[in-house]
Design a protein around this motif. Sequence first.
Motif, PDB file in Angstrom:
ATOM      1  N   LEU A 104      13.517   4.966 -23.367  1.00  8.88           N
ATOM      2  CA  LEU A 104      12.278   4.655 -22.653  1.00  8.88           C
ATOM      3  C   LEU A 104      12.425   4.888 -21.150  1.00  8.88           C
ATOM      4  CD1 LEU A 104      11.001   1.453 -24.511  1.00  8.88           C
ATOM      5  CD2 LEU A 104      10.226   3.822 -24.766  1.00  8.88           C
ATOM      6  N   VAL A 105      13.600   4.581 -20.591  1.00  8.97           N
ATOM      7  CA  VAL A 105      13.837   4.875 -19.169  1.00  8.97           C
ATOM      8  C   VAL A 105      13.772   6.379 -18.943  1.00  8.97           C
ATOM      9  CG1 VAL A 105      15.538   4.804 -17.306  1.00  8.97           C
ATOM     10  CG2 VAL A 105      15.177   2.783 -18.734  1.00  8.97           C
ATOM     11  N   HIS A 106      14.408   7.121 -19.847  1.00  7.91           N
ATOM     12  CA  HIS A 106      14.348   8.590 -19.777  1.00  7.91           C
ATOM     13  C   HIS A 106      12.907   9.073 -19.800  1.00  7.91           C
ATOM     14  CE1 HIS A 106      13.678  12.156 -22.457  1.00  7.91           C
ATOM     15  NE2 HIS A 106      14.325  12.739 -21.496  1.00  7.91           N
ATOM     16  N   ASP A 107      12.115   8.555 -20.739  1.00 10.62           N
ATOM     17  CA  ASP A 107      10.732   9.004 -20.876  1.00 10.62           C
ATOM     18  C   ASP A 107       9.887   8.610 -19.669  1.00 10.62           C
ATOM     19  OD1 ASP A 107      11.096  10.275 -23.302  1.00 10.62           O
ATOM     20  OD2 ASP A 107      10.599   8.513 -24.492  1.00 10.62           O
ATOM     21  N   ALA A 108      10.154   7.432 -19.099  1.00 12.59           N
ATOM     22  CA  ALA A 108       9.387   6.988 -17.928  1.00 12.59           C
ATOM     23  C   ALA A 108       9.658   7.905 -16.731  1.00 12.59           C
ATOM     24  CB  ALA A 108       9.756   5.547 -17.583  1.00 12.59           C
ATOM     25  N   ILE A 109      10.924   8.243 -16.512  1.00 15.76           N
ATOM     26  CA  ILE A 109      11.266   9.148 -15.412  1.00 15.76           C
ATOM     27  C   ILE A 109      10.668  10.527 -15.659  1.00 15.76           C
ATOM     28  CG2 ILE A 109      13.169  10.323 -14.236  1.00 15.76           C
ATOM     29  CD1 ILE A 109      14.882   7.842 -14.825  1.00 15.76           C
ATOM     30  N   PHE A 110      10.780  10.992 -16.898  1.00 12.64           N
ATOM     31  CA  PHE A 110      10.260  12.295 -17.286  1.00 12.64           C
ATOM     32  C   PHE A 110       8.750  12.351 -17.066  1.00 12.64           C
ATOM     33  CE2 PHE A 110      10.349  15.529 -21.057  1.00 12.64           C
ATOM     34  CZ  PHE A 110       9.959  16.531 -20.185  1.00 12.64           C
ATOM     35  N   ALA A 111       8.037  11.326 -17.538  1.00 11.29           N
ATOM     36  CA  ALA A 111       6.578  11.291 -17.397  1.00 11.29           C
ATOM     37  C   ALA A 111       6.162  11.274 -15.923  1.00 11.29           C
ATOM     38  CB  ALA A 111       6.014  10.077 -18.128  1.00 11.29           C
ATOM     39  N   ALA A 112       6.883  10.489 -15.116  1.00  9.97           N
ATOM     40  CA  ALA A 112       6.557  10.435 -13.682  1.00  9.97           C
ATOM     41  C   ALA A 112       6.781  11.799 -13.022  1.00  9.97           C
ATOM     42  CB  ALA A 112       7.416   9.366 -13.005  1.00  9.97           C
ATOM     43  N   SER A 113       7.790  12.525 -13.496  1.00  7.40           N
ATOM     44  CA  SER A 113       8.094  13.834 -12.919  1.00  7.40           C
ATOM     45  C   SER A 113       7.022  14.867 -13.225  1.00  7.40           C
ATOM     46  CB  SER A 113       9.454  14.334 -13.440  1.00  7.40           C
ATOM     47  OG  SER A 113      10.495  13.461 -13.061  1.00  7.40           O
ATOM     48  N   LEU A 114       6.238  14.633 -14.265  1.00  2.99           N
ATOM     49  CA  LEU A 114       5.180  15.583 -14.613  1.00  2.99           C
ATOM     50  C   LEU A 114       4.136  15.706 -13.511  1.00  2.99           C
ATOM     51  CD1 LEU A 114       4.521  14.814 -18.400  1.00  2.99           C
ATOM     52  CD2 LEU A 114       5.833  16.692 -17.397  1.00  2.99           C
ATOM     53  N   VAL A 115       4.039  14.683 -12.666  1.00  3.15           N
ATOM     54  CA  VAL A 115       3.107  14.755 -11.534  1.00  3.15           C
ATOM     55  C   VAL A 115       3.467  15.945 -10.647  1.00  3.15           C
ATOM     56  CG1 VAL A 115       2.265  13.555  -9.478  1.00  3.15           C
ATOM     57  CG2 VAL A 115       2.662  12.281 -11.582  1.00  3.15           C
ATOM     58  N   ASN A 116       4.770  16.227 -10.532  1.00  2.00           N
ATOM     59  CA  ASN A 116       5.209  17.370  -9.723  1.00  2.00           C
ATOM     60  C   ASN A 116       4.698  18.683 -10.302  1.00  2.00           C
ATOM     61  OD1 ASN A 116       6.955  16.204  -7.578  1.00  2.00           O
ATOM     62  ND2 ASN A 116       8.101  15.438  -9.322  1.00  2.00           N
ATOM     63  N   LEU A 117       4.676  18.788 -11.631  1.00  2.00           N
ATOM     64  CA  LEU A 117       4.137  20.001 -12.243  1.00  2.00           C
ATOM     65  C   LEU A 117       2.657  20.175 -11.907  1.00  2.00           C
ATOM     66  CD1 LEU A 117       5.648  20.310 -15.851  1.00  2.00           C
ATOM     67  CD2 LEU A 117       6.281  21.540 -13.770  1.00  2.00           C
ATOM     68  N   TYR A 118       1.934  19.066 -11.921  1.00  2.00           N
ATOM     69  CA  TYR A 118       0.505  19.129 -11.573  1.00  2.00           C
ATOM     70  C   TYR A 118       0.331  19.624 -10.141  1.00  2.00           C
ATOM     71  CZ  TYR A 118      -4.079  17.567 -10.051  1.00  2.00           C
ATOM     72  OH  TYR A 118      -5.339  17.518  -9.499  1.00  2.00           O
ATOM     73  N   PHE A 119       1.072  19.033  -9.206  1.00  2.00           N
ATOM     74  CA  PHE A 119       0.948  19.445  -7.806  1.00  2.00           C
ATOM     75  C   PHE A 119       1.436  20.876  -7.599  1.00  2.00           C
ATOM     76  CE2 PHE A 119       0.882  14.794  -6.769  1.00  2.00           C
ATOM     77  CZ  PHE A 119      -0.387  14.806  -6.202  1.00  2.00           C
ATOM     78  N   GLY A 120       2.293  21.348  -8.503  1.00  2.00           N
ATOM     79  CA  GLY A 120       2.739  22.735  -8.406  1.00  2.00           C
ATOM     80  C   GLY A 120       1.597  23.720  -8.543  1.00  2.00           C
ATOM     81  N   SER A 121       0.515  23.314  -9.210  1.00  2.00           N
ATOM     82  CA  SER A 121      -0.660  24.181  -9.329  1.00  2.00           C
ATOM     83  C   SER A 121      -1.685  23.902  -8.238  1.00  2.00           C
ATOM     84  CB  SER A 121      -1.317  23.994 -10.705  1.00  2.00           C
ATOM     85  OG  SER A 121      -1.897  22.694 -10.814  1.00  2.00           O
ATOM     86  N   VAL A 122      -1.626  22.729  -7.626  1.00  2.00           N
ATOM     87  CA  VAL A 122      -2.606  22.347  -6.604  1.00  2.00           C
ATOM     88  C   VAL A 122      -2.286  22.980  -5.256  1.00  2.00           C
ATOM     89  CG1 VAL A 122      -3.524  20.420  -5.257  1.00  2.00           C
ATOM     90  CG2 VAL A 122      -3.252  20.187  -7.729  1.00  2.00           C
ATOM     91  N   PHE A 123      -1.019  22.918  -4.856  1.00  2.00           N
ATOM     92  CA  PHE A 123      -0.658  23.371  -3.512  1.00  2.00           C
ATOM     93  C   PHE A 123      -1.006  24.837  -3.230  1.00  2.00           C
ATOM     94  CE2 PHE A 123       2.641  19.798  -3.093  1.00  2.00           C
ATOM     95  CZ  PHE A 123       1.751  19.020  -2.370  1.00  2.00           C
ATOM     96  N   PRO A 124      -0.696  25.782  -4.128  1.00  2.00           N
ATOM     97  CA  PRO A 124      -0.959  27.185  -3.780  1.00  2.00           C
ATOM     98  C   PRO A 124      -2.444  27.545  -3.706  1.00  2.00           C
ATOM     99  CG  PRO A 124       0.675  27.007  -5.548  1.00  2.00           C
ATOM    100  CD  PRO A 124       0.016  25.676  -5.416  1.00  2.00           C
ATOM    101  N   SER A 125      -3.312  26.765  -4.383  1.00  2.00           N
ATOM    102  CA  SER A 125      -4.715  27.187  -4.500  1.00  2.00           C
ATOM    103  C   SER A 125      -5.712  26.240  -3.847  1.00  2.00           C
ATOM    104  CB  SER A 125      -5.080  27.335  -5.984  1.00  2.00           C
ATOM    105  OG  SER A 125      -4.905  26.096  -6.665  1.00  2.00           O
TER     106      SER A 125
END
Length: 239
Positions: A104-125
């Motif tokens: 669950l700790v692994h999944d919580a960190i992993f899920a929080a990191s997904l926000v970075n993937l979202y911003f990866g599409s926001v910043f360039p455009s």
Amino acid sequence: MNSETDTSKFADTSQRTAAIAVGIGLLASILGAVFVELTTNSLIVADDAATTARNIMASEALYRAGIFGWVVAILGDMLRAWGLYVFFKRVNQSLALLSVWFMLVHDAIFAASLVNLYFGSVFPSSADLLTVFEAEQLQALGMLVLNGFEYGFHMGLFFFSFHLGVVGYLAYKSGFVPKILGVLMMAAFLSYLIDSFAFLFLPIYPELLNQFLMLPEIIGEVAIAVWLAFKGGKGATDK
């Protein structure tokens, strides 16, 4: 006597259901990861912020679809954690519960990191950000947050490795799971631990090391999940 028999049958059913859940959970995790590889990861070019930004802006829907793939993978992990807990709690309930917490700790960190993937599409455009930053700066920021996801992903794997280690110990000590599966899980534990530690703390992460460690990681996870899916919880076959 009938009561004892009914209890035994219920226990067998519970074990079998949990064992199948582990197999389904692993399948979901694999399919989610493969989907990400075909979508989001196919657009990311390592160390090339400009090309990555162009790829994402040209296929933004495809890129964001990959985030859903990681969500599926996380749900598969959680299902696996539940199944392994139910299956191994008769060996040592406290350790089985500890394995769930590591997952669950692994999944919580992993899920929080997904926000970075979202911003990866926001910043360039982002039109608003383009009024403040140059396009090259936004591309660099996009690559920075994508790298942030990678660090979060490997930080999660650090805790995931201990999940595998505890499960490997329980499998080895159980007496009803082939000991070789426990050994393979412990090998996977060490491989994930070394892999995540090297990525997080070494100045340069050797790609050859990742390729070398990948084999025991895959074998350990898949071997016990396949065994559980086909033989786990079948009474006399748990030997």
